[in-house]
Design a protein around this motif. Sequence first.
Motif, PDB file in Angstrom:
ATOM      1  N   GLY A 442      10.277  -4.936   5.943  1.00 52.80           N
ATOM      2  CA  GLY A 442       9.357  -3.854   6.244  1.00 52.80           C
ATOM      3  C   GLY A 442       8.129  -3.786   5.363  1.00 52.80           C
ATOM      4  O   GLY A 442       7.238  -2.969   5.613  1.00 52.80           O
ATOM      5  N   LYS A 443       8.041  -4.626   4.343  1.00 53.02           N
ATOM      6  CA  LYS A 443       6.903  -4.603   3.422  1.00 53.02           C
ATOM      7  C   LYS A 443       6.062  -5.860   3.614  1.00 53.02           C
ATOM      8  O   LYS A 443       6.590  -6.952   3.848  1.00 53.02           O
ATOM      9  CB  LYS A 443       7.387  -4.527   1.969  1.00 53.02           C
ATOM     10  N   MET A 444       4.728  -5.702   3.453  1.00 50.59           N
ATOM     11  CA  MET A 444       3.841  -6.849   3.566  1.00 50.59           C
ATOM     12  C   MET A 444       3.916  -7.696   2.304  1.00 50.59           C
ATOM     13  O   MET A 444       3.916  -7.176   1.185  1.00 50.59           O
ATOM     14  CB  MET A 444       2.393  -6.386   3.793  1.00 50.59           C
ATOM     15  N   VAL A 445       3.950  -9.020   2.502  1.00 55.08           N
ATOM     16  CA  VAL A 445       3.985  -9.943   1.373  1.00 55.08           C
ATOM     17  C   VAL A 445       3.000 -11.081   1.636  1.00 55.08           C
ATOM     18  O   VAL A 445       2.690 -11.397   2.789  1.00 55.08           O
ATOM     19  CB  VAL A 445       5.400 -10.523   1.141  1.00 55.08           C
ATOM     20  N   GLY A 446       2.503 -11.684   0.543  1.00 51.99           N
ATOM     21  CA  GLY A 446       1.615 -12.828   0.680  1.00 51.99           C
ATOM     22  C   GLY A 446       0.256 -12.447   1.238  1.00 51.99           C
ATOM     23  O   GLY A 446      -0.123 -11.275   1.305  1.00 51.99           O
ATOM     24  N   GLU A 464      -1.619  -1.841   2.485  1.00 51.27           N
ATOM     25  CA  GLU A 464      -1.303  -1.235   3.779  1.00 51.27           C
ATOM     26  C   GLU A 464      -2.447  -0.373   4.294  1.00 51.27           C
ATOM     27  O   GLU A 464      -2.573  -0.182   5.507  1.00 51.27           O
ATOM     28  CB  GLU A 464      -0.026  -0.402   3.677  1.00 51.27           C
ATOM     29  N   ASP A 465      -3.263   0.184   3.387  1.00 52.10           N
ATOM     30  CA  ASP A 465      -4.407   0.952   3.851  1.00 52.10           C
ATOM     31  C   ASP A 465      -5.635   0.063   4.037  1.00 52.10           C
ATOM     32  O   ASP A 465      -6.774   0.548   4.071  1.00 52.10           O
ATOM     33  CB  ASP A 465      -4.715   2.102   2.885  1.00 52.10           C
ATOM     34  N   LEU A 466      -5.412  -1.276   4.130  1.00 52.65           N
ATOM     35  CA  LEU A 466      -6.432  -2.281   4.448  1.00 52.65           C
ATOM     36  C   LEU A 466      -7.501  -2.404   3.364  1.00 52.65           C
ATOM     37  O   LEU A 466      -8.676  -2.670   3.623  1.00 52.65           O
ATOM     38  CB  LEU A 466      -7.090  -1.969   5.802  1.00 52.65           C
ATOM     39  N   THR A 467      -7.094  -2.233   2.115  1.00 53.22           N
ATOM     40  CA  THR A 467      -7.990  -2.446   0.983  1.00 53.22           C
ATOM     41  C   THR A 467      -7.812  -3.859   0.449  1.00 53.22           C
ATOM     42  O   THR A 467      -6.677  -4.306   0.227  1.00 53.22           O
ATOM     43  CB  THR A 467      -7.693  -1.429  -0.136  1.00 53.22           C
ATOM     44  N   THR A 487     -11.300  -6.165  -6.210  1.00 53.91           N
ATOM     45  CA  THR A 487     -10.576  -5.085  -6.872  1.00 53.91           C
ATOM     46  C   THR A 487     -11.043  -3.767  -6.312  1.00 53.91           C
ATOM     47  O   THR A 487     -12.164  -3.639  -5.795  1.00 53.91           O
ATOM     48  CB  THR A 487     -10.810  -5.105  -8.393  1.00 53.91           C
ATOM     49  N   ASN A 488     -10.184  -2.768  -6.459  1.00 55.82           N
ATOM     50  CA  ASN A 488     -10.521  -1.430  -5.944  1.00 55.82           C
ATOM     51  C   ASN A 488     -10.083  -0.415  -6.983  1.00 55.82           C
ATOM     52  O   ASN A 488      -8.941   0.034  -6.993  1.00 55.82           O
ATOM     53  CB  ASN A 488      -9.837  -1.191  -4.610  1.00 55.82           C
TER      54      ASN A 488
END
Length: 888
Positions: A442-446, A464-467, A487-488
Amino acid sequence: PCHLFLKEPHDQKGKENFKLLLLLNDRFQALWNFTEENYRMLKQKCNLGNIFLNLESCSEAWKHHKTVLKQFFTDFTSESSMSLALYTVLHKPIRDHVERHVLLLTELNEALKEDPEKELVTSVIKEYVKLESFISQVLDEACFTKALWKSLGYKFTDVLCVPERRLLEDSRNLPISASTNRSDRILLFDDVLVLIQKEMFSWSLSCSLLPRHVLRIVTPEETFFLSAKDPQMKAVWQWKLNQAIRQALNGKRDFPLWGKTGEGTEPPSCRFFSYVFKLEGKFKSATYEGEWHWGKPHGKGTLKWPDGRNHVGDFKEGLEHGFGICLVPRRSEDRYDCYKCHWSQGKMRGYGICEYGNEMVYKGYFKDDMRQGFGILESTAADRPFKYTGQWENDKKNGYGVWDDKNRGERYIGTWQDDHKHGQGIVVTQSGVCYQRTFHAGKMVGSGILLLEDDSVYEGNFTEDLTFVGKGKLSFANGFILEGTFTNKSGQGLQTQGILNTSNEQLDDRITKVQLGLAEFPVEKRWKGIYDQFLEFIQSGCKEETEESFTGFHIQTSKELRKSQEYLFCQRGAEDASWKTEDILEELVKHQELASLHCYLDKALKSSLHPLGKLLKALMIAFQAAYSGIGANRHLLTMAQEEVKYYAKKIWEFYQGLLCLALEQKGQLPTNDQKACSIVLPLILPCFYPELFMLYMLYHEREDDLYCQGIVDLSLFPDIKLLEFLDVQKGTNNYRGHKGLRKAKQEMSLMVLKYVILSPFQRRSLIKDKCFLSATECLQKLITTVDPREKLVILQKTYEEIESTVSRVVEKDYKLPMDDLLPLLMYVVSRAKIQHLGAEIHLIRDLMDPTNQGGLYDFLLTALESCYEHIQRMRLHQRENCHGTHSP
């Protein structure tokens, strides 16, 4: 009956009992009066004076019987006196009455001559004799039962001693024993069979026969054996068991009790009655009412548990089997889960619908009471609305599936494992942004690829918030490329360190034409759960009783269950045809020729009852789940297009599977070698066309915009000027030297004007929409059909109309080569003003029959593509010239 006298006469209950006895006396007297009236009628015909006087004397006895009843309550002070009083009041009068009638009818029979009336009296005498025997047998049965009550212990008395129950046989009187323990006592009552041991059991009655003096007793919960010492003993017990069952089913005693009934000695193997399960198991405390076969629920029936659960449907050999509806109350909620499903050997298996009490609905396949295979789970709850369409395994989302999160406005297309997004996945958002990423639990990786709404493409890691986070490459729509580390920081926004390449060498279709999911989701593995069920149906031999389980519900489901039934892959329609399995296989053999086959498949695929029609409906649901609504994203076009082609291939394979099965049953071999693309694809394309063409329009949106602007510019020209302009354009594009065509067009223009009669008011106006009008109207029909074959035929007719017009002008047959065709076809295209022509051209190119490649259709489609691209370039060059004029 003893229970009438449990109260004292002065009690209210005693008064009611006394009234009942008086009513019973009145009924006896009414019966006698009726008999007396019939004898009066006989007296008018025959000399029966002496007999009638005897009857009158008997009638007087009933008038004094009320006095006996009034003294009844004071006559008994003990059990023996009560029995005597009951005998005097209830039994003796009716017995004497019957005996007197037998005597009187016998005298009457002797007085009559041989005629039909005498035969009637003889038959009546026989019935009265049976009644005498019946009264004696019933009295003996009651005494037998009373004796048993005295011999039983207290705990058995409370359970077994019911006033209406009668003992038919006792193993102490007629020896028989259970095979497990010869010391057990076996009691056969008129409603139950009782085996008395350390623990007491009772069963509703059902038996079948085993050899060697053994009776097998089959009950709803247990099977056991009774052993007799000789065949005669076994025969008596078998007869009495059958009699008890027969009487229980008929709701009345045999008449006479041990005589012939005219209904046979064995009860029917199929019955209808109720039973409460007592032993441990899934049915414990449940009441079953319905059909039985050899002691087991079999056929239609209903199970009800005390906690509110109930199951209505088909049963086989004691278990749920076939279609059924099960209601299960939810704990701590005033709601139910409703399962409408196919069952196999007591477990859900096959297609079903489950309406959960928490506002979720599952429509799909089950195996061993768990969701397995293809299915759709949808929630309408206000706090979390969602919809999952895809593969299930062991009651969890596993495999390829599509998840719609309606709160977030997102759609996930990809693989799942144990209810979590796992593996490769594509996320499409409502704003038009989409990305492809690897997921783990369920989590994004790579890293992944992120496609922004402004046609920018980011390749790298993001949250996940597309940053953007970490190393990545951002390709802007104008061709600039920013590659580095992103970076953000809070309050500082997005920052990067890297290299910005401003050269336009990288600008190509790769930026805006990126297609997702092609390598990650092979088309043959996307909706495997749908294909598996239909393949299993064919491999099982297409048995009609299993069709609904494999392919979904249809209108032929039983009438009792139809009101509460919903349909998965088929809609209830006003179809007159009934597609039974044997009819399907028979029709397949009859329609193997191409024309006949086309008509048959068209009918089958449109039917909500035919298995192929159900398969198509399932594929439509899957396709819409992925590509409609939010899924209408140009980056998914190739996925959608290859799916539609694969659907045609699989439907053709299943058709061939059905045909092979049908021919095998007839001992024949298949001979059809047609291609799926040429037969099935045109038939199914209308079902997917709205979503598919939307993707084509989005994919070619930019080119179609340039084309439409070019059409607007060309529409400003009158016909003759436009023809001249296109001829000039031809000259600037290496089309010089064709003076013959230019002359022909001038002559053609003059010919067109020659046949147009203008009024004085029209002389100043421009003549529009007259040149090549028939060809223009023909090309406009391109948007009226979804079939690529028909679109190509329309294109061919347009070409023929152009050629015919030219031939008419030059007054001879004129075959147009490409150089001559292009400007004329461009004129027709500009006047037809077909929107989204680029989408139309590419859809035809992608989905047309491969056998048309290199032929006339291919040539004409290439010509149309050239016109489309030329009109785009005209507009693009005009923009560039405008920019050049205003540049400093």
